[in-house]
Design a protein around this motif. Structure first.
Motif, PDB file in Angstrom:
ATOM      1  N   THR A   1       1.480   6.061   6.536  1.00 22.66           N
ATOM      2  CA  THR A   1       0.470   5.610   7.653  1.00 22.66           C
ATOM      3  C   THR A   1       0.719   4.075   7.698  1.00 22.66           C
ATOM      4  OG1 THR A   1      -1.130   7.240   6.825  1.00 22.66           O
ATOM      5  CG2 THR A   1      -1.650   5.325   8.367  1.00 22.66           C
ATOM      6  N   MET A   2       0.927   3.525   8.981  1.00 26.22           N
ATOM      7  CA  MET A   2       0.751   2.429   9.662  1.00 26.22           C
ATOM      8  C   MET A   2      -0.546   1.908   9.620  1.00 26.22           C
ATOM      9  SD  MET A   2       1.913  -0.702  10.109  1.00 26.22           S
ATOM     10  CE  MET A   2       3.594  -0.137   9.948  1.00 26.22           C
ATOM     11  N   VAL A   3      -1.153   0.910   8.509  1.00 25.47           N
ATOM     12  CA  VAL A   3      -2.427   0.531   8.363  1.00 25.47           C
ATOM     13  C   VAL A   3      -2.558  -0.807   9.034  1.00 25.47           C
ATOM     14  CG1 VAL A   3      -4.271  -0.209   7.019  1.00 25.47           C
ATOM     15  CG2 VAL A   3      -2.739   1.698   6.348  1.00 25.47           C
ATOM     16  N   PHE A   4      -3.110  -0.875  10.659  1.00 22.80           N
ATOM     17  CA  PHE A   4      -3.556  -2.102  11.217  1.00 22.80           C
ATOM     18  C   PHE A   4      -4.830  -2.918  11.032  1.00 22.80           C
ATOM     19  CE2 PHE A   4      -0.976   0.435  14.204  1.00 22.80           C
ATOM     20  CZ  PHE A   4       0.125  -0.386  14.565  1.00 22.80           C
ATOM     21  N   ASP A   5      -4.327  -4.119  10.140  1.00 17.69           N
ATOM     22  CA  ASP A   5      -5.496  -4.831   9.687  1.00 17.69           C
ATOM     23  C   ASP A   5      -5.023  -6.441   9.962  1.00 17.69           C
ATOM     24  OD1 ASP A   5      -7.768  -5.791   8.528  1.00 17.69           O
ATOM     25  OD2 ASP A   5      -8.062  -4.036   7.220  1.00 17.69           O
ATOM     26  N   ILE A   6      -5.807  -7.275   9.388  1.00 18.05           N
ATOM     27  CA  ILE A   6      -5.442  -8.840   9.272  1.00 18.05           C
ATOM     28  C   ILE A   6      -3.784  -8.758   8.853  1.00 18.05           C
ATOM     29  CG2 ILE A   6      -5.709 -10.854   7.845  1.00 18.05           C
ATOM     30  CD1 ILE A   6      -7.750 -10.498  10.047  1.00 18.05           C
ATOM     31  N   GLU A   7      -3.446  -7.782   7.830  1.00 23.01           N
ATOM     32  CA  GLU A   7      -2.128  -8.022   7.657  1.00 23.01           C
ATOM     33  C   GLU A   7      -1.725  -6.358   7.550  1.00 23.01           C
ATOM     34  OE1 GLU A   7      -0.087 -10.362   6.998  1.00 23.01           O
ATOM     35  OE2 GLU A   7      -1.524 -11.789   7.120  1.00 23.01           O
ATOM     36  N   CYS A   8      -0.912  -6.023   8.546  1.00 20.13           N
ATOM     37  CA  CYS A   8      -0.539  -4.660   8.802  1.00 20.13           C
ATOM     38  C   CYS A   8       0.558  -4.452   7.580  1.00 20.13           C
ATOM     39  CB  CYS A   8       0.234  -4.593   9.926  1.00 20.13           C
ATOM     40  SG  CYS A   8      -0.839  -4.891  11.542  1.00 20.13           S
ATOM     41  N   ALA A   9       0.413  -3.014   7.108  1.00 18.09           N
ATOM     42  CA  ALA A   9       1.433  -2.389   6.253  1.00 18.09           C
ATOM     43  C   ALA A   9       1.697  -0.883   6.331  1.00 18.09           C
ATOM     44  CB  ALA A   9       0.873  -2.860   4.803  1.00 18.09           C
ATOM     45  N   GLU A  10       2.557  -0.374   6.262  1.00 23.54           N
ATOM     46  CA  GLU A  10       2.655   1.185   6.051  1.00 23.54           C
ATOM     47  C   GLU A  10       2.525   1.461   4.678  1.00 23.54           C
ATOM     48  OE1 GLU A  10       5.968   3.654   8.035  1.00 23.54           O
ATOM     49  OE2 GLU A  10       6.562   3.512   5.818  1.00 23.54           O
ATOM     50  N   LYS A  11       1.596   2.366   4.320  1.00 24.78           N
ATOM     51  CA  LYS A  11       1.176   2.770   2.941  1.00 24.78           C
ATOM     52  C   LYS A  11       1.456   4.146   2.824  1.00 24.78           C
ATOM     53  CE  LYS A  11      -2.361  -1.006   2.785  1.00 24.78           C
ATOM     54  NZ  LYS A  11      -3.564  -1.397   2.378  1.00 24.78           N
ATOM     55  N   CYS A  12       1.834   4.783   1.725  1.00 28.34           N
ATOM     56  CA  CYS A  12       1.736   6.079   1.342  1.00 28.34           C
ATOM     57  C   CYS A  12       0.797   6.608   0.627  1.00 28.34           C
ATOM     58  CB  CYS A  12       3.287   6.433   0.763  1.00 28.34           C
ATOM     59  SG  CYS A  12       4.623   6.105   1.775  1.00 28.34           S
ATOM     60  N   ASN A  13      -0.048   7.736   0.874  1.00 27.00           N
ATOM     61  CA  ASN A  13      -1.009   8.205   0.354  1.00 27.00           C
ATOM     62  C   ASN A  13      -1.872   7.322  -0.245  1.00 27.00           C
ATOM     63  OD1 ASN A  13      -0.178  11.121   0.374  1.00 27.00           O
ATOM     64  ND2 ASN A  13       1.777  10.795  -1.153  1.00 27.00           N
ATOM     65  N   PHE A  14      -2.265   6.190   0.239  1.00 25.17           N
ATOM     66  CA  PHE A  14      -3.169   5.219  -0.130  1.00 25.17           C
ATOM     67  C   PHE A  14      -4.601   5.592  -0.405  1.00 25.17           C
ATOM     68  CE2 PHE A  14      -4.302   4.385   4.179  1.00 25.17           C
ATOM     69  CZ  PHE A  14      -5.299   3.716   4.068  1.00 25.17           C
ATOM     70  N   ASP A  15      -5.051   6.297   0.549  1.00 23.13           N
ATOM     71  CA  ASP A  15      -6.207   7.048   0.719  1.00 23.13           C
ATOM     72  C   ASP A  15      -6.556   8.354   0.258  1.00 23.13           C
ATOM     73  OD1 ASP A  15      -5.440   7.612   2.945  1.00 23.13           O
ATOM     74  OD2 ASP A  15      -7.028   6.972   4.268  1.00 23.13           O
ATOM     75  N   ARG A  16      -5.710   9.099   0.065  1.00 23.54           N
ATOM     76  CA  ARG A  16      -5.791  10.533  -0.360  1.00 23.54           C
ATOM     77  C   ARG A  16      -6.877  10.846  -1.388  1.00 23.54           C
ATOM     78  NH1 ARG A  16      -2.699  15.032   0.649  1.00 23.54           N
ATOM     79  NH2 ARG A  16      -0.959  13.865   1.453  1.00 23.54           N
ATOM     80  N   GLU A  17      -6.931  10.120  -2.496  1.00 26.28           N
ATOM     81  CA  GLU A  17      -8.056  10.222  -3.374  1.00 26.28           C
ATOM     82  C   GLU A  17      -9.483  10.057  -2.982  1.00 26.28           C
ATOM     83  OE1 GLU A  17      -9.189   9.152  -8.087  1.00 26.28           O
ATOM     84  OE2 GLU A  17      -7.647   8.064  -6.874  1.00 26.28           O
ATOM     85  N   LEU A  18      -9.383   8.868  -2.108  1.00 27.14           N
ATOM     86  CA  LEU A  18     -10.565   8.630  -1.518  1.00 27.14           C
ATOM     87  C   LEU A  18     -11.347   9.688  -0.430  1.00 27.14           C
ATOM     88  CD1 LEU A  18     -13.020   6.314  -0.667  1.00 27.14           C
ATOM     89  CD2 LEU A  18     -11.443   5.438   0.936  1.00 27.14           C
ATOM     90  N   MET A  19     -10.493  10.223   0.400  1.00 24.79           N
ATOM     91  CA  MET A  19     -10.951  11.371   0.989  1.00 24.79           C
ATOM     92  C   MET A  19     -11.195  12.385   0.290  1.00 24.79           C
ATOM     93  SD  MET A  19     -10.642  10.093   4.284  1.00 24.79           S
ATOM     94  CE  MET A  19     -10.927   8.655   3.488  1.00 24.79           C
ATOM     95  N   GLU A  20     -10.708  12.981  -0.929  1.00 28.23           N
ATOM     96  CA  GLU A  20     -10.953  13.962  -1.806  1.00 28.23           C
ATOM     97  C   GLU A  20     -12.308  13.904  -2.191  1.00 28.23           C
ATOM     98  OE1 GLU A  20      -7.746  14.155  -4.199  1.00 28.23           O
ATOM     99  OE2 GLU A  20      -6.442  15.206  -2.979  1.00 28.23           O
ATOM    100  N   VAL A  21     -12.470  12.752  -2.706  1.00 25.56           N
ATOM    101  CA  VAL A  21     -14.001  12.362  -3.395  1.00 25.56           C
ATOM    102  C   VAL A  21     -14.901  12.078  -2.360  1.00 25.56           C
ATOM    103  CG1 VAL A  21     -12.822  11.596  -5.463  1.00 25.56           C
ATOM    104  CG2 VAL A  21     -13.523   9.777  -3.879  1.00 25.56           C
ATOM    105  N   ALA A  22     -14.768  11.734  -1.482  1.00 26.33           N
ATOM    106  CA  ALA A  22     -15.770  11.446  -0.140  1.00 26.33           C
ATOM    107  C   ALA A  22     -16.117  12.918   0.368  1.00 26.33           C
ATOM    108  CB  ALA A  22     -15.317  10.363   0.913  1.00 26.33           C
ATOM    109  N   ASN A  23     -15.025  13.574   0.501  1.00 25.59           N
ATOM    110  CA  ASN A  23     -15.617  15.032   0.824  1.00 25.59           C
ATOM    111  C   ASN A  23     -16.242  15.992   0.007  1.00 25.59           C
ATOM    112  OD1 ASN A  23     -14.465  15.731   3.952  1.00 25.59           O
ATOM    113  ND2 ASN A  23     -12.969  14.551   3.247  1.00 25.59           N
TER     114      ASN A  23
END
Length: 514
Positions: free
Chosen positions: A476-498
């Motif tokens: 995923t291209m993460v658009f922010d103060i500093e942009c970066a392409e990240k892989c699976n960076f929030d998968r665990e967060l999505m799992e526990v939040a859900n």
């Protein structure tokens, strides 16, 4: 400043007749071009030819709405305006650098949001597309089309002429794309390089184009911004037919006298809908307006997959980090640790500590209170959507997430619609965006969008390398103060939040103030 609008032009020949727009600051503007006509609940048809020159210098009517949106108080965030409404709303607008010559630039056709009920091509100040046109070197087209009852009422049982009434709004969009195919060359656009892009409901309408053979070949690339929700159950034929039957019964209409529907004011028809809707809801009928599957539109790709043509279309799909939050925090930096824990337990119960821990690992540079804005619905659906679209296809698709904190209430994470001003390069018209970080993001995102429209590749020297989506990596291209392409960076967060979160329906939720 240069301005030109007189008896000599600027005038462009369309397939039905000549129209006049105006030129200002090096761009040509054509507003309120009628691309189709339609009788109520019936399919659109081409407009009749005319003699002489039609003025197209003012926006045309927008679609009638059942209820007014509740976002006026958020003008500081969105820049909102109303416009005259009519059920005869098939109008489009064009911004271009050249007319009447051999120049052919990529075309970007904007499809507005508001679900399938509200919205228009002019409701936000940011939809003025001169900056996107000028800086992106593209021709921009925006369109209005039928919505709610006049665009999606399933009247099929009342006559053959109403067979596609449940997708009339989508048929309008197809008619607009046909107009673009037949006419855009005279406005400096390339009919063989058309990108449809839309946000929220606009993204949902693009998905409907994916499911309609009538649209095949009319667009060549697509961008869906926060618009990948599965269609509501009212899209099922039975529910939508019950809605139409209840409304017609309230109006005293049957199959034998249905022609009288043409003489009933839209406001009266919508009032009938509002009257019968509560009882239908009590009966378990979903009354949210949405397209009705049938021969014209096959249905949701979550259930049916993507057509062969849709799979061949390069696509950008993404969302923002705080789509529809259930909290409003006036200043997150003033929250005590005790208050933060209280809110966390309200939202995530026994999993509060675990979710907070994973959030800190996922977003180490963010304030912990940003967790309470976190979207964990759209983001998951983006992954599912792209995974299905990538199956059995080598077509490049791209994923993004906007995670920027805007300078409002101590730092407001990117909310539903916050990407509009960035993509259209319209940050100057909305106060919240008047800061260096947002202006930088405007250049980055808008350049990626226009580059994608040109070549199918969103990369530029303004962002790190953005590679096509791979379901296993969830890159995923993460658009922010500093942009970066990240892989699976929030998968665990999505799992526990859900796992622990309680997510009310985004349309009918109470927002708590802190």
């Amino acid at each position: 400043m240069d301005f030109w609008c007189d008896s000599k032009g600027p005038i462009v020949e369309t397939d039905k007749g000549k129209i006049r727009g105006y030129r200002q600051d090096g761009l040509y503007y054509f507003r309120g071009i009628k691309y189709a006509d339609a009788d109520r609940f019936e399919m659109p048809r081409p407009v009749e030819p005319w003699e002489g020159v039609k003025d197209c210098t003012t926006y045309g009517y927008t679609s009638t709405t059942v209820t007014k949106p509740d976002i006026i108080a958020r003008d500081i965030l969105l820049g909102f305006r109303y416009w005259p409404q009519s059920e005869h709303c098939q109008y489009l607008n064009i911004w271009t650098k050249d007319i009447n010559n051999d120049v052919r630039r990529p075309v970007m056709v904007w499809i507005h949001g508001g679900g399938f009920s509200t919205g228009s091509a002019v409701e936000h100040k940011c939809y003025e597309a001169e900056n996107l046109c000028r800086e992106g070197d593209v021709v921009v087209v925006s369109i209005n089309h039928r919505l709610n009852s006049i665009g999606f009422m399933n009247m099929a049982e009342y006559g053959e002429e109403y067979a596609n009434s449940g997708v009339a709004g989508i048929a309008d969009i197809v008619a607009a794309l046909e107009w673009v195919r037949d006419n855009i060359a005279n406005f400096g656009g390339d009919p063989n390089n058309v990108t449809v892009f839309g946000q929220s409901g606009g993204g949902g309408k693009i998905t409907c184009l994916f499911g309609s053979k009538a649209a095949d070949g009319l667009y060549h690339k697509a961008i869906l911004q926060s618009g990948i929700l599965p269609m509501p159950s009212a899209s099922k034929y039975e529910d939508s037919a019950k809605v139409a039957h209840a409304v017609m019964n309230e109006l005293g209409l049957t199959k034998s006298n249905i022609k009288k529907i043409r003489d009933i004011p839209v406001d009266v028809m919508n009032a009938a809908f509002l009257k019968v809707a509560p009882k239908l809801r009590e009966q378990g009928v979903n009354v949210e307006w949405s397209p009705v599957p049938g021969s014209y539109y096959v249905g949701d790709p979550y259930e049916n997959g993507f057509s062969e043509y849709a799979r061949s279309v390069p696509t950008i799909v993404g969302s923002v980090v705080a789509e529809f939050p259930t909290v409003s925090i006036s200043d997150k930096h003033s929250l005590s640790e005790e208050k933060i824990m209280e809110i966390a337990h309200e939202m995530f119960g026994e999993g509060a500590w675990e979710v907070m821990d994973v959030y800190r690992k996922t977003y180490p540079d963010k304030h912990i209170a940003d967790l309470f804005y976190l979207d964990y619905w759209f983001r998951v659906l983006v992954d599912k959507y792209l995974t299905i679209k990538c199956e059995g296809s080598d077509t490049p698709n791209y994923c993004y997430l906007l995670t920027y904190d805007f300078a409002y209430n101590g730092g407001l994470p990117a909310w539903h619609s916050s990407d509009l001003m960035l993509v259209f390069r319209s940050a100057e018209v909305v106060p919240v965006y008047h800061e260096p970080g947002a202006m930088k993001l405007q250049d980055q995102m808008s350049t990626s969008w226009s580059n994608f429209a040109k070549t199918g590749d969103p990369n530029s020297d303004l962002i790190p390398k953005w590679t096509p989506y791979r379901p296993a990596d969830r890159n995923t291209m993460v658009f922010d103060i500093e942009c970066a392409e990240k892989c699976n960076f929030d998968r665990e967060l999505m799992e526990v939040a859900n796992k622990y979160g309680q997510r009310p329906g985004f349309r009918f939720r109470q927002v708590k103030q802190y």
